[in-house]
Design an enzyme around this catalytic site. Sequence first.
Site, short mmCIF file in Angstrom:
data_model
loop_
_atom_site.label_atom_id
_atom_site.label_comp_id
_atom_site.label_asym_id
_atom_site.label_seq_id
_atom_site.Cartn_x
_atom_site.Cartn_y
_atom_site.Cartn_z
N SER A 152 0.83 -1.20 0.00
CA SER A 152 0.00 0.00 0.00
C SER A 152 0.87 1.26 0.00
CB SER A 152 -0.97 -0.05 1.18
OG SER A 152 -2.00 0.89 1.04
N ASP A 228 -9.91 -5.60 -3.83
CA ASP A 228 -9.37 -4.58 -2.93
C ASP A 228 -10.30 -3.35 -2.95
OD1 ASP A 228 -7.82 -2.45 -1.80
OD2 ASP A 228 -5.97 -3.43 -2.43
N HIS A 261 -7.23 -6.14 0.31
CA HIS A 261 -6.08 -5.30 0.69
C HIS A 261 -5.39 -5.79 1.97
CE1 HIS A 261 -4.03 -1.45 -0.09
NE2 HIS A 261 -4.04 -1.21 1.22
#
Length: 283
Positions: A152, A228, A261
């Site tokens: 991320s 995600d 995610h």
Amino acid sequence: MTISALTKVSEQLCFGGRQIRFTHTSTVLSCDMQFSVFLPPQAEHGKVPALYWLSGLTCTDENFSSKAGAQRIAAELGIALIMPDTSPRGDGVPDDPDGAYDFGLGAGFYVNATAAPYATHYHMYDYIVTELPQLLEQHLPLSDKRAITGHSMGGHGALVIGLRNSERYRSISAFSPICNPVACPWGIKAFSGYLGDDKSQWQQYDASVLLAVAQDPQPLLVDQGTADSFYPEQLRTDNLIAAAKQSAVPAEIRLQAGYDHSYYFIASFIEQHLRFHARYLFD
């Protein structure tokens, strides 16, 4: 640069290696910092290469070490894992004025801040590229063979730092990276706060911008889950794919159907990433 001593906070035996947490005083960040290291069993007999893991928003050095399950394969391969914190911390380190999760503490974005009041402490780029490796290679059995990866916000950091420092990192990978921060809400907020309104200064910290003009970069692997919740608005993976095509870079950017995610996604593919990096750390 003055190198401070390491203070060991904790140590556990793990797959025959050692999972260790340290603190030290950072000159670059003007505060005390914590980080975690996994030293594989091979480090008892000589220096080993290192894979740097950069974590995402709200994380510390402990998320990856406790959730990803990377130590088993790292122990087999003989690769050290380096897990820094995600921002400067402590008294006097400014946070987001509203206490938001996506800026300030836990959200350093791996840039060198130039705007007040963040310019004194928020130099995570220099900390990862220069200060931390110098410290570790002086005090721990690590060679100068390095690779970099992250998730991320940390995936953004890994891509940017790796692409800008091809002489320092042999390979790059990322999970769910923020690929085009100059064009997404997280990145626009962070860059405005840390770097100010001059958007020309933002370009140096954008992986899609860098990859579009890259010439013969290191091997690159990216995994992005299609379930995600931050894809595509915040992560902009398609822009990274377009940048790789523009520069004809043979980057492997994979869309993994149904994955989100979370660290469940990371744990599912971390072995592939470790074996990917091992090909270049031991050549």
